[in-house]
Design a protein around this motif. Sequence first.
Motif, PDB file in Angstrom:
ATOM      1  N   ILE A   1      12.510  -6.713  -2.513  1.00  0.00           N
ATOM      2  CA  ILE A   1      12.934  -5.997  -3.826  1.00  0.00           C
ATOM      3  C   ILE A   1      12.353  -6.801  -4.864  1.00  0.00           C
ATOM      4  O   ILE A   1      11.773  -6.219  -6.066  1.00  0.00           O
ATOM      5  CB  ILE A   1      14.474  -5.839  -3.937  1.00  0.00           C
ATOM      6  N   GLU A   2      12.719  -7.923  -5.041  1.00  0.00           N
ATOM      7  CA  GLU A   2      12.209  -8.991  -6.117  1.00  0.00           C
ATOM      8  C   GLU A   2      10.602  -8.788  -6.139  1.00  0.00           C
ATOM      9  O   GLU A   2      10.143  -8.801  -7.270  1.00  0.00           O
ATOM     10  CB  GLU A   2      12.769 -10.374  -5.925  1.00  0.00           C
ATOM     11  N   ARG A   3      10.068  -9.025  -5.289  1.00  0.00           N
ATOM     12  CA  ARG A   3       8.594  -9.008  -5.075  1.00  0.00           C
ATOM     13  C   ARG A   3       8.211  -7.556  -5.482  1.00  0.00           C
ATOM     14  O   ARG A   3       7.031  -7.681  -6.304  1.00  0.00           O
ATOM     15  CB  ARG A   3       7.887  -9.145  -3.478  1.00  0.00           C
ATOM     16  N   LEU A   4       8.707  -6.508  -5.171  1.00  0.00           N
ATOM     17  CA  LEU A   4       8.202  -5.222  -5.736  1.00  0.00           C
ATOM     18  C   LEU A   4       8.467  -4.983  -7.429  1.00  0.00           C
ATOM     19  O   LEU A   4       7.632  -4.268  -7.999  1.00  0.00           O
ATOM     20  CB  LEU A   4       8.967  -4.165  -4.767  1.00  0.00           C
TER      21      LEU A   4
ATOM     22  N   ALA B   1       8.467  -7.394  -9.389  1.00  0.00           N
ATOM     23  CA  ALA B   1       7.326  -7.967 -10.177  1.00  0.00           C
ATOM     24  C   ALA B   1       6.172  -7.377 -10.016  1.00  0.00           C
ATOM     25  O   ALA B   1       5.483  -7.248 -11.105  1.00  0.00           O
ATOM     26  CB  ALA B   1       7.333  -9.452  -9.452  1.00  0.00           C
ATOM     27  N   ALA B   2       5.733  -6.872  -8.845  1.00  0.00           N
ATOM     28  CA  ALA B   2       4.614  -5.833  -8.787  1.00  0.00           C
ATOM     29  C   ALA B   2       4.479  -4.823  -9.867  1.00  0.00           C
ATOM     30  O   ALA B   2       3.524  -4.782 -10.383  1.00  0.00           O
ATOM     31  CB  ALA B   2       4.392  -5.829  -7.358  1.00  0.00           C
ATOM     32  N   ILE B   3       5.721  -4.202  -9.882  1.00  0.00           N
ATOM     33  CA  ILE B   3       5.869  -2.888 -10.735  1.00  0.00           C
ATOM     34  C   ILE B   3       5.614  -3.421 -11.961  1.00  0.00           C
ATOM     35  O   ILE B   3       4.830  -2.676 -12.822  1.00  0.00           O
ATOM     36  CB  ILE B   3       7.003  -2.422 -10.306  1.00  0.00           C
ATOM     37  N   ASP B   4       6.188  -4.245 -12.473  1.00  0.00           N
ATOM     38  CA  ASP B   4       5.993  -4.944 -13.985  1.00  0.00           C
ATOM     39  C   ASP B   4       4.578  -5.314 -14.074  1.00  0.00           C
ATOM     40  O   ASP B   4       4.040  -4.831 -15.240  1.00  0.00           O
ATOM     41  CB  ASP B   4       6.944  -5.976 -14.146  1.00  0.00           C
ATOM     42  N   GLY B   5       3.809  -5.841 -13.355  1.00  0.00           N
ATOM     43  CA  GLY B   5       2.296  -6.337 -13.290  1.00  0.00           C
ATOM     44  C   GLY B   5       1.571  -5.140 -13.625  1.00  0.00           C
ATOM     45  O   GLY B   5       0.604  -5.032 -14.411  1.00  0.00           O
TER      46      GLY B   5
ATOM     47  N   GLU C   1       8.336   2.398  -2.659  1.00  0.00           N
ATOM     48  CA  GLU C   1       8.913   1.375  -1.624  1.00  0.00           C
ATOM     49  C   GLU C   1       9.966   0.875  -2.087  1.00  0.00           C
ATOM     50  O   GLU C   1      10.818   0.334  -1.322  1.00  0.00           O
ATOM     51  CB  GLU C   1       7.646   0.294  -1.686  1.00  0.00           C
ATOM     52  N   LEU C   2      10.096   0.653  -3.468  1.00  0.00           N
ATOM     53  CA  LEU C   2      11.383  -0.160  -3.889  1.00  0.00           C
ATOM     54  C   LEU C   2      12.380   0.739  -3.817  1.00  0.00           C
ATOM     55  O   LEU C   2      13.513   0.193  -3.390  1.00  0.00           O
ATOM     56  CB  LEU C   2      11.181  -0.311  -5.643  1.00  0.00           C
ATOM     57  N   LYS C   3      12.422   1.983  -4.138  1.00  0.00           N
ATOM     58  CA  LYS C   3      13.539   2.883  -3.837  1.00  0.00           C
ATOM     59  C   LYS C   3      14.164   2.837  -2.307  1.00  0.00           C
ATOM     60  O   LYS C   3      15.275   2.665  -2.008  1.00  0.00           O
ATOM     61  CB  LYS C   3      13.240   4.406  -4.287  1.00  0.00           C
TER      62      LYS C   3
END
Length: 84
Positions: A29-32, A34-38, A70-72
């Motif tokens: 979840i943390e990785r996703l 961060a990816a969304i923010d990027g 994916e995050l959801k």
Amino acid sequence: MDNVERIIESSGVLVETMKKYLYIVDAQIERLEAAIDGIQQVVLEEGQSSTLPNGKTVNWREKLCSREKELKIMKELRDRIAAS
């Protein structure tokens, strides 16, 4: 070992396994996030799509939607693991 002791031992193993799964899902979840923010930053700076140095065109809006889905799913999975 009687049946009660076996059940207690099995329950302990299950709890530890679920804790490991929860840790893995939280990391994902943390990785996703961060990816969304990027990706959101790239969309703001470069628009909805851009061409990479290798000539490949990337649709950032599609990537963003994919990561949000994916995050959801991961958050739902985390909630189910935590509830069990």
